[in-house]
Scaffold this active site. Structure first.
Site, PDB file in Angstrom:
ATOM      1  N   MET A 144       0.594  -1.550   0.071  1.00  0.00           N
ATOM      2  CA  MET A 144       0.130  -0.172  -0.053  1.00  0.00           C
ATOM      3  C   MET A 144       1.102   1.582   0.147  1.00  0.00           C
ATOM      4  O   MET A 144       0.328   2.119  -0.700  1.00  0.00           O
ATOM      5  CB  MET A 144      -0.990   0.171   1.326  1.00  0.00           C
ATOM      6  CG  MET A 144      -2.232  -1.355   1.294  1.00  0.00           C
ATOM      7  SD  MET A 144      -2.968  -0.790  -0.193  1.00  0.00           S
ATOM      8  CE  MET A 144      -4.481   0.637  -0.091  1.00  0.00           C
ATOM      9  N   ASN A 177      11.749   3.502   5.082  1.00  0.00           N
ATOM     10  CA  ASN A 177      11.206   1.612   5.095  1.00  0.00           C
ATOM     11  C   ASN A 177      11.726   0.935   6.791  1.00  0.00           C
ATOM     12  O   ASN A 177      13.042   1.874   6.544  1.00  0.00           O
ATOM     13  CB  ASN A 177      11.249   0.702   4.769  1.00  0.00           C
ATOM     14  CG  ASN A 177       9.903  -0.244   4.316  1.00  0.00           C
ATOM     15  OD1 ASN A 177       8.681  -0.364   5.029  1.00  0.00           O
ATOM     16  ND2 ASN A 177      10.996  -1.373   4.633  1.00  0.00           N
ATOM     17  N   SER A 186      -9.103   3.750   0.775  1.00  0.00           N
ATOM     18  CA  SER A 186     -10.267   1.957   0.037  1.00  0.00           C
ATOM     19  C   SER A 186      -9.996   2.141  -1.108  1.00  0.00           C
ATOM     20  O   SER A 186      -9.864   3.107  -1.948  1.00  0.00           O
ATOM     21  CB  SER A 186     -11.577   2.706   0.485  1.00  0.00           C
ATOM     22  OG  SER A 186     -12.363   1.322   0.269  1.00  0.00           O
ATOM     23  N   GLY A 187      -9.839   0.989  -1.623  1.00  0.00           N
ATOM     24  CA  GLY A 187      -9.472   0.598  -2.967  1.00  0.00           C
ATOM     25  C   GLY A 187      -8.459  -0.177  -3.176  1.00  0.00           C
ATOM     26  O   GLY A 187      -7.732  -0.604  -4.468  1.00  0.00           O
ATOM     27  N   LYS A 212     -14.293   4.301   7.486  1.00  0.00           N
ATOM     28  CA  LYS A 212     -13.355   3.555   6.616  1.00  0.00           C
ATOM     29  C   LYS A 212     -13.788   2.511   7.067  1.00  0.00           C
ATOM     30  O   LYS A 212     -14.208   1.409   6.220  1.00  0.00           O
ATOM     31  CB  LYS A 212     -12.063   3.828   6.626  1.00  0.00           C
ATOM     32  CG  LYS A 212     -11.563   2.905   6.123  1.00  0.00           C
ATOM     33  CD  LYS A 212     -11.027   2.519   4.382  1.00  0.00           C
ATOM     34  CE  LYS A 212     -11.205   1.029   3.709  1.00  0.00           C
ATOM     35  NZ  LYS A 212      -9.797   0.436   4.371  1.00  0.00           N
ATOM     36  N   HIS A 223     -17.406   1.793   5.864  1.00  0.00           N
ATOM     37  CA  HIS A 223     -17.348   1.033   4.441  1.00  0.00           C
ATOM     38  C   HIS A 223     -16.840  -0.327   4.325  1.00  0.00           C
ATOM     39  O   HIS A 223     -17.611  -1.285   3.531  1.00  0.00           O
ATOM     40  CB  HIS A 223     -16.416   1.962   3.788  1.00  0.00           C
ATOM     41  CG  HIS A 223     -15.707   0.959   1.856  1.00  0.00           C
ATOM     42  ND1 HIS A 223     -14.579   0.279   2.434  1.00  0.00           N
ATOM     43  CD2 HIS A 223     -16.565   1.478   1.092  1.00  0.00           C
ATOM     44  CE1 HIS A 223     -14.894   0.308   0.870  1.00  0.00           C
ATOM     45  NE2 HIS A 223     -15.413   1.032   0.335  1.00  0.00           N
ATOM     46  N   ASN A 224     -16.873  -1.228   4.818  1.00  0.00           N
ATOM     47  CA  ASN A 224     -15.658  -2.328   4.824  1.00  0.00           C
ATOM     48  C   ASN A 224     -17.544  -2.864   5.411  1.00  0.00           C
ATOM     49  O   ASN A 224     -17.563  -4.172   4.887  1.00  0.00           O
ATOM     50  CB  ASN A 224     -13.893  -2.337   5.974  1.00  0.00           C
ATOM     51  CG  ASN A 224     -12.823  -2.099   5.187  1.00  0.00           C
ATOM     52  OD1 ASN A 224     -13.333  -0.786   4.120  1.00  0.00           O
ATOM     53  ND2 ASN A 224     -11.933  -2.319   5.395  1.00  0.00           N
ATOM     54  N   GLU A 255     -19.512  -3.279   2.823  1.00  0.00           N
ATOM     55  CA  GLU A 255     -18.826  -4.140   1.487  1.00  0.00           C
ATOM     56  C   GLU A 255     -18.915  -5.494   1.604  1.00  0.00           C
ATOM     57  O   GLU A 255     -18.771  -6.209   1.044  1.00  0.00           O
ATOM     58  CB  GLU A 255     -17.228  -3.561   1.845  1.00  0.00           C
ATOM     59  CG  GLU A 255     -16.090  -5.014   0.435  1.00  0.00           C
ATOM     60  CD  GLU A 255     -14.465  -4.144   1.464  1.00  0.00           C
ATOM     61  OE1 GLU A 255     -14.808  -3.074   0.938  1.00  0.00           O
ATOM     62  OE2 GLU A 255     -14.376  -5.898   1.194  1.00  0.00           O
ATOM     63  N   TYR A 256     -18.459  -5.814   3.348  1.00  0.00           N
ATOM     64  CA  TYR A 256     -18.660  -7.384   3.613  1.00  0.00           C
ATOM     65  C   TYR A 256     -20.090  -7.751   3.350  1.00  0.00           C
ATOM     66  O   TYR A 256     -20.054  -8.834   2.486  1.00  0.00           O
ATOM     67  CB  TYR A 256     -19.150  -7.065   4.964  1.00  0.00           C
ATOM     68  CG  TYR A 256     -17.216  -7.716   5.598  1.00  0.00           C
ATOM     69  CD1 TYR A 256     -16.197  -6.902   5.292  1.00  0.00           C
ATOM     70  CD2 TYR A 256     -16.827  -8.534   6.219  1.00  0.00           C
ATOM     71  CE1 TYR A 256     -14.973  -7.135   6.030  1.00  0.00           C
ATOM     72  CE2 TYR A 256     -15.485  -9.422   6.754  1.00  0.00           C
ATOM     73  CZ  TYR A 256     -15.087  -8.457   5.879  1.00  0.00           C
ATOM     74  OH  TYR A 256     -13.407  -8.731   7.170  1.00  0.00           O
ATOM     75  N   ARG A 285     -18.633 -15.585   6.712  1.00  0.00           N
ATOM     76  CA  ARG A 285     -17.307 -15.657   6.570  1.00  0.00           C
ATOM     77  C   ARG A 285     -16.897 -16.793   7.535  1.00  0.00           C
ATOM     78  O   ARG A 285     -15.699 -17.115   7.045  1.00  0.00           O
ATOM     79  CB  ARG A 285     -16.726 -14.541   6.946  1.00  0.00           C
ATOM     80  CG  ARG A 285     -17.332 -13.489   5.676  1.00  0.00           C
ATOM     81  CD  ARG A 285     -15.684 -11.872   5.097  1.00  0.00           C
ATOM     82  NE  ARG A 285     -15.639 -11.764   4.559  1.00  0.00           N
ATOM     83  CZ  ARG A 285     -14.762 -10.787   3.540  1.00  0.00           C
ATOM     84  NH1 ARG A 285     -14.401 -10.787   3.787  1.00  0.00           N
ATOM     85  NH2 ARG A 285     -15.750  -9.704   2.821  1.00  0.00           N
ATOM     86  N   HIS A 325     -37.667  -5.288  36.323  1.00  0.00           N
ATOM     87  CA  HIS A 325     -37.000  -4.085  35.671  1.00  0.00           C
ATOM     88  C   HIS A 325     -38.261  -3.142  35.390  1.00  0.00           C
ATOM     89  O   HIS A 325     -37.280  -2.359  34.748  1.00  0.00           O
ATOM     90  CB  HIS A 325     -36.524  -4.755  34.831  1.00  0.00           C
ATOM     91  CG  HIS A 325     -35.314  -5.734  34.795  1.00  0.00           C
ATOM     92  ND1 HIS A 325     -33.530  -4.984  35.400  1.00  0.00           N
ATOM     93  CD2 HIS A 325     -34.838  -6.961  34.751  1.00  0.00           C
ATOM     94  CE1 HIS A 325     -32.811  -5.822  36.084  1.00  0.00           C
ATOM     95  NE2 HIS A 325     -33.460  -7.546  34.978  1.00  0.00           N
TER      96      HIS A 325
HETATM   97  P1  ATR Z   1       1.027  -3.627   3.288  1.00  0.00           P
HETATM   98  O1  ATR Z   1       0.852  -1.959   3.123  1.00  0.00           O
HETATM   99  O2  ATR Z   1       1.445  -4.073   2.400  1.00  0.00           O
HETATM  100  O3  ATR Z   1       0.054  -4.080   3.063  1.00  0.00           O
HETATM  101  P2  ATR Z   1       0.897  -3.769   6.110  1.00  0.00           P
HETATM  102  O4  ATR Z   1       1.842  -5.276   6.736  1.00  0.00           O
HETATM  103  O5  ATR Z   1      -0.388  -3.212   6.418  1.00  0.00           O
HETATM  104  O6  ATR Z   1       1.181  -4.572   4.669  1.00  0.00           O
HETATM  105  O7  ATR Z   1       2.959  -3.248   6.574  1.00  0.00           O
HETATM  106  C1  ATR Z   1       3.586  -3.682   5.748  1.00  0.00           C
HETATM  107  C2  ATR Z   1       4.893  -1.838   6.232  1.00  0.00           C
HETATM  108  O8  ATR Z   1       4.421  -1.914   7.977  1.00  0.00           O
HETATM  109  C3  ATR Z   1       5.930  -2.618   5.922  1.00  0.00           C
HETATM  110  O9  ATR Z   1       7.051  -1.180   5.320  1.00  0.00           O
HETATM  111  C4  ATR Z   1       7.073  -3.442   7.245  1.00  0.00           C
HETATM  112  O10 ATR Z   1       7.887  -2.472   7.309  1.00  0.00           O
HETATM  113  P3  ATR Z   1       8.960  -3.871   7.016  1.00  0.00           P
HETATM  114  O11 ATR Z   1       9.458  -3.700   5.479  1.00  0.00           O
HETATM  115  O12 ATR Z   1      10.175  -3.696   7.597  1.00  0.00           O
HETATM  116  O13 ATR Z   1       8.637  -4.739   7.415  1.00  0.00           O
HETATM  117  C5  ATR Z   1       6.455  -1.823   7.980  1.00  0.00           C
HETATM  118  N1  ATR Z   1       6.053  -1.969   9.517  1.00  0.00           N
HETATM  119  C6  ATR Z   1       5.735  -3.582  10.078  1.00  0.00           C
HETATM  120  N2  ATR Z   1       5.702  -3.459  11.336  1.00  0.00           N
HETATM  121  C7  ATR Z   1       6.469  -1.837  11.620  1.00  0.00           C
HETATM  122  C8  ATR Z   1       6.996  -1.246  12.706  1.00  0.00           C
HETATM  123  N3  ATR Z   1       7.135  -1.933  14.271  1.00  0.00           N
HETATM  124  N4  ATR Z   1       8.461   0.065  12.609  1.00  0.00           N
HETATM  125  C9  ATR Z   1       8.113   0.325  10.957  1.00  0.00           C
HETATM  126  N5  ATR Z   1       7.772  -0.421  10.067  1.00  0.00           N
HETATM  127  C10 ATR Z   1       6.418  -1.314   9.957  1.00  0.00           C
END
Ligand code: ATR
Length: 471
Positions: A15, A35, A132-133, A186, A189-190, A193-194, A291, A453
């Site tokens: 994302m 990152n 979202s998306g 959001k 929204h989800n 969506e479900y 689900r 009651h």
């Molecule tokens: P996605 O965005 O791919 O759906 P996510 O699990 O929601 O996945 O988010 C992953 C992101 O959160 C990654 O950038 C991850 O960093 P790494 O590439 O080092 O794993 C980051 N992330 C997860 N835990 C973190 C933390 N405790 N501190 C900083 N970044 C973290």
């Protein structure tokens, strides 16, 4: 580096990376990247030479912060939960007054409210933002629900408008209200969506198990429906997925896919919040529950072996037109529930949610995008805010025209032993809501008998207790 980056993205998972590219591309921004696993920032820049000038990879949080023009705008796209708190804590000593930190992850709005309160007297301006998306949306145009203070939205809004999905030219982004409003919307929204997806799946179940339609035939029906009142992304992809053939076996893809649904929890959050607000969300609940049951596949197999009731009754009076009408009616009811949850939350948290605007920004970019939302926008743009969408003339007309079909479909599915939990929840809610004399009088009598009651009477004011016969 001569010019500083105009926005930063921290967290470059699927994302985050896509959002960063969107900001550089449609957004026209210079984007600083960081990152936790630092190599990912450089990798993202290397993989996208077309944006070499607008992607600024950094390899430490300090350098990331330094790379940004002030007031800094930092978008956090890390895993929801503790990671967000950790990153805010790490950023805090590095930031200056007026810097903006946007949590664009899938946060629980309760966490967003807590964070907003904790950061209130800090130099950081905090924004909780629902995006979202999915990954395609993040890259090419999501629907964006921003929370936080209005003056902060005035700063970030123009950037968000550039990266958001467009519906007939109008950007699908808006300011929802303070603190957790964006993440709450959001979440709902989800939840919707479900419900929408479950109702479509139930109708597919009737086509498959009640009417004997092959996947390819069901695909044609959904494709046809997508040209009518049900037109929506979810109906469209139902047609596309049902038509797809597995290259390995030559069978329809849907026929080789295991019937266990995954979920990340936002549907459950929607239901929990609705319960806390004392608002009925039965269609959303039914969808979450379906689900859950789907995931218990081995238990279903064992129970199915015990209760193999043989051939089910044939469906009578249910044709594809009735199914279409039933689905449309149930969908209206599910959306009505979703909007009542938001109305109640708006009152409870003092948000003043822009309900018409919400329907408007859901028309593109997000999973539940559809033309149908236009009618909801019209309903909330009218001079008087409706108590429930089911009371709005446009929907009254449609529900009156479709409720007979919904009734027939639910009744026939029940007789045939085909589960329709969300469709029947929609019907039950509708019947409950239009029932002027309910049955809670008996519940009140029971509560008064076993717990004193008390109850209220129809014929006089006040609160009463009756001396019931000893039991
Ligand atoms: P996605 O965005 O791919 O759906 P996510 O699990 O929601 O996945 O988010 C992953 C992101 O959160 C990654 O950038 C991850 O960093 P790494 O590439 O080092 O794993 C980051 N992330 C997860 N835990 C973190 C933390 N405790 N501190 C900083 N970044 C973290």
């Amino acid at each position: 580096m001569t010019t500083k980056a105009s926005v930063g993205v921290l967290g470059l998972g699927t994302m985050g990376a896509n959002l960063a590219l969107n900001l550089a591309d449609q957004g026209g921004q210079t984007v600083a990247l960081f990152n936790r696993t630092t190599i990912k920032a450089q990798e993202l820049a290397d993989a996208n030479p077309a944006f070499a000038k607008s992607l600024v990879p950094t390899d430490s949080l300090e350098r990331f912060v330094e790379a940004l023009a002030t007031p800094r705008i930092i978008i956090l796209m890390v895993q929801a939960g503790a990671a967000v708190d950790e990153q805010i804590a790490a950023l805090k000593p590095l930031l200056d007054k007026g810097d903006i930190v946007i949590d664009a992850g899938n946060a629980d709005f309760n966490d967003t409210r807590r964070r907003a309160a904790q950061l209130k007297d800090s130099p950081i301006r905090f924004v909780g933002m629902g995006v979202s998306g999915g990954e395609l949306g993040a890259r090419h145009g999501p629907s964006i629900m921003a929370g936080g203070d209005a003056d902060v939205y005035a700063i970030i809004g123009p950037i968000l408008e550039r990266i958001a999905a467009k519906y007939q030219g109008a950007p699908c982004v808006a300011h929802m209200g303070p603190d957790g409003a964006g993440h709450f919307v959001k979440t709902i929204h989800n939840g919707i969506e479900y419900a929408d997806m479950e109702m479509i799946a139930e109708v597919y179940g009737i086509m498959r198990d009640g009417l004997g339609l092959k996947a390819a035939d069901a695909a044609k029906v959904f494709t046809r429906w997508n040209a009518g009142d049900l037109a929506s992304y979810l109906i469209e992809i139902s047609g596309v997925t049902l038509a797809e053939i597995d290259p390995d076996t030559g069978k329809p893809m849907v026929d080789v896919i295991v019937d266990e649904a995954g979920q990340k929890g936002t549907g459950r959050w929607a239901v929990i919040e609705a319960q806390k607000l004392a608002v009925s969300a039965t269609t959303l609940e039914a969808a979450v529950s379906a689900r859950i049951i789907s995931a218990h596949r081995a238990e279903r197999a064992r129970t199915g072996a015990i209760y193999d009731l043989g051939a089910t009754e044939k469906l009578t009076g249910v044709d594809l037109d009735a199914l279409e009408k039933a689905l449309e009616t149930a969908k209206i009811i599910a959306y009505a529930q979703g909007f009542v949850i938001m109305q109640e939350a708006s009152k409870t948290f003092g948000w003043n949610l822009p309900l018409g605007k919400i329907a408007e920004i859901w028309r593109a970019g997000c999973i539940i995008r559809s033309r149908f939302l236009d009618a909801i926008t019209r309903a909330f743009d009218a001079s008087e805010t409706p108590e429930n969408l089911l009371q709005v003339p446009e929907f009254v007309k449609r529900v009156k025209a479709g409720q007979g079909a919904l009734r027939r479909v639910v009744a026939q599915a029940v007789l045939a032993g085909i589960p329709v939990p969300a469709l029947s929840a929609a019907l039950a809610y509708f019947d409950d809501l239009r029932r002027r004399r309910g049955t809670a009088n008996l519940i009140q009598a029971q509560r008064d008998l076993f717990g004193a009651h008390t109850f209220r009477r129809l014929d006089r004011d006040g609160v009463f207790h009756h001396e019931w016969p000893p039991v």
